[in-house]
Design a protein around this motif. Sequence first.
Motif, short mmCIF file in Angstrom:
data_model
loop_
_atom_site.label_atom_id
_atom_site.label_comp_id
_atom_site.label_asym_id
_atom_site.label_seq_id
_atom_site.Cartn_x
_atom_site.Cartn_y
_atom_site.Cartn_z
N ARG A 113 47.48 -5.34 64.57
CA ARG A 113 47.61 -5.05 63.14
C ARG A 113 46.24 -5.12 62.48
NH1 ARG A 113 52.28 -3.98 59.72
NH2 ARG A 113 54.05 -4.44 61.02
N ALA A 114 46.00 -4.21 61.57
CA ALA A 114 44.75 -4.23 60.80
C ALA A 114 44.77 -5.41 59.85
CB ALA A 114 44.59 -2.93 60.03
N GLU A 115 43.61 -5.96 59.59
CA GLU A 115 43.45 -7.01 58.59
C GLU A 115 43.08 -6.34 57.27
OE1 GLU A 115 40.70 -9.98 59.98
OE2 GLU A 115 41.53 -9.85 62.01
N VAL A 116 43.57 -6.88 56.17
CA VAL A 116 43.31 -6.25 54.87
C VAL A 116 41.82 -6.13 54.58
CG1 VAL A 116 45.54 -6.84 53.85
CG2 VAL A 116 43.63 -8.42 53.58
N LYS A 117 41.04 -7.09 55.07
CA LYS A 117 39.59 -7.06 54.82
C LYS A 117 38.88 -5.94 55.59
CE LYS A 117 38.56 -10.37 58.41
NZ LYS A 117 38.15 -11.69 58.78
N GLU A 118 39.58 -5.24 56.47
CA GLU A 118 38.98 -4.14 57.24
C GLU A 118 39.08 -2.80 56.52
OE1 GLU A 118 39.46 -5.32 61.88
OE2 GLU A 118 41.35 -5.01 60.81
N ASN A 119 39.55 -2.80 55.28
CA ASN A 119 39.81 -1.54 54.58
C ASN A 119 38.59 -0.64 54.50
OD1 ASN A 119 38.90 -3.56 52.56
ND2 ASN A 119 39.23 -1.90 51.09
N LYS A 120 37.43 -1.18 54.18
CA LYS A 120 36.24 -0.34 54.04
C LYS A 120 35.75 0.17 55.40
CE LYS A 120 34.88 -2.41 49.72
NZ LYS A 120 34.10 -3.41 49.05
N ILE A 121 35.84 -0.65 56.41
CA ILE A 121 35.45 -0.24 57.76
C ILE A 121 36.35 0.91 58.23
CG2 ILE A 121 35.37 -0.97 60.19
CD1 ILE A 121 34.70 -3.82 59.09
N LEU A 122 37.65 0.80 57.97
CA LEU A 122 38.59 1.84 58.39
C LEU A 122 38.35 3.13 57.61
CD1 LEU A 122 41.84 -0.23 58.95
CD2 LEU A 122 40.12 0.49 60.63
N THR A 123 38.05 3.01 56.33
CA THR A 123 37.73 4.20 55.54
C THR A 123 36.53 4.92 56.15
OG1 THR A 123 38.63 3.28 53.49
CG2 THR A 123 36.98 5.04 53.27
N GLU A 124 35.49 4.19 56.49
CA GLU A 124 34.30 4.81 57.05
C GLU A 124 34.56 5.38 58.44
OE1 GLU A 124 31.64 5.68 55.30
OE2 GLU A 124 32.86 4.81 53.70
#
Length: 149
Positions: free
Chosen positions: A5-16
């Motif tokens: 599962r993705a961690e919420v704090k990974e949102n910017k990394i996933l966007t990039e």
Amino acid sequence: MLIRRAEVKENKILTELAVMSEAYWGYDKRFLDAYRQIYSLTEDYIRNHPTFVMEEDGKLAGFYSIIESDDEVTLEYFYLDPAYIGKGFGRELWDHLVEFCRNRGIIEFVLVSAPEARLFYEKMGAVVVGDVNSLVGKDRRIHKMKMII
């Protein structure tokens, strides 16, 4: 390889990662900037929608996310870091997606695809059911596809 599962704090990394994956197809900066603005993942998005990341040797190799509604299930994101394209990682991530859906009782989902990614989705079993206007380019049409599990 680990899928979690993705961690919420990974949102910017996933966007990039998604933007990098789109850039693989040769889109220009203007397109990619518009894409980033429209498809940025937020912490709330990750908190509220099943989102999974694939790691290889501690590095994010890809991710996917679905949106479940009363009407349909949508594969909203499915992206690989370009360094992992063509090496079987997409198939592994797709298999995880299908198994996750089966376990939730989901029997089909829809997705939209740029023309460049269409062949991958067709290899995975999805079929084109129409075309829709892209949110990124006003005159750009993209494929709407359906996957029956």
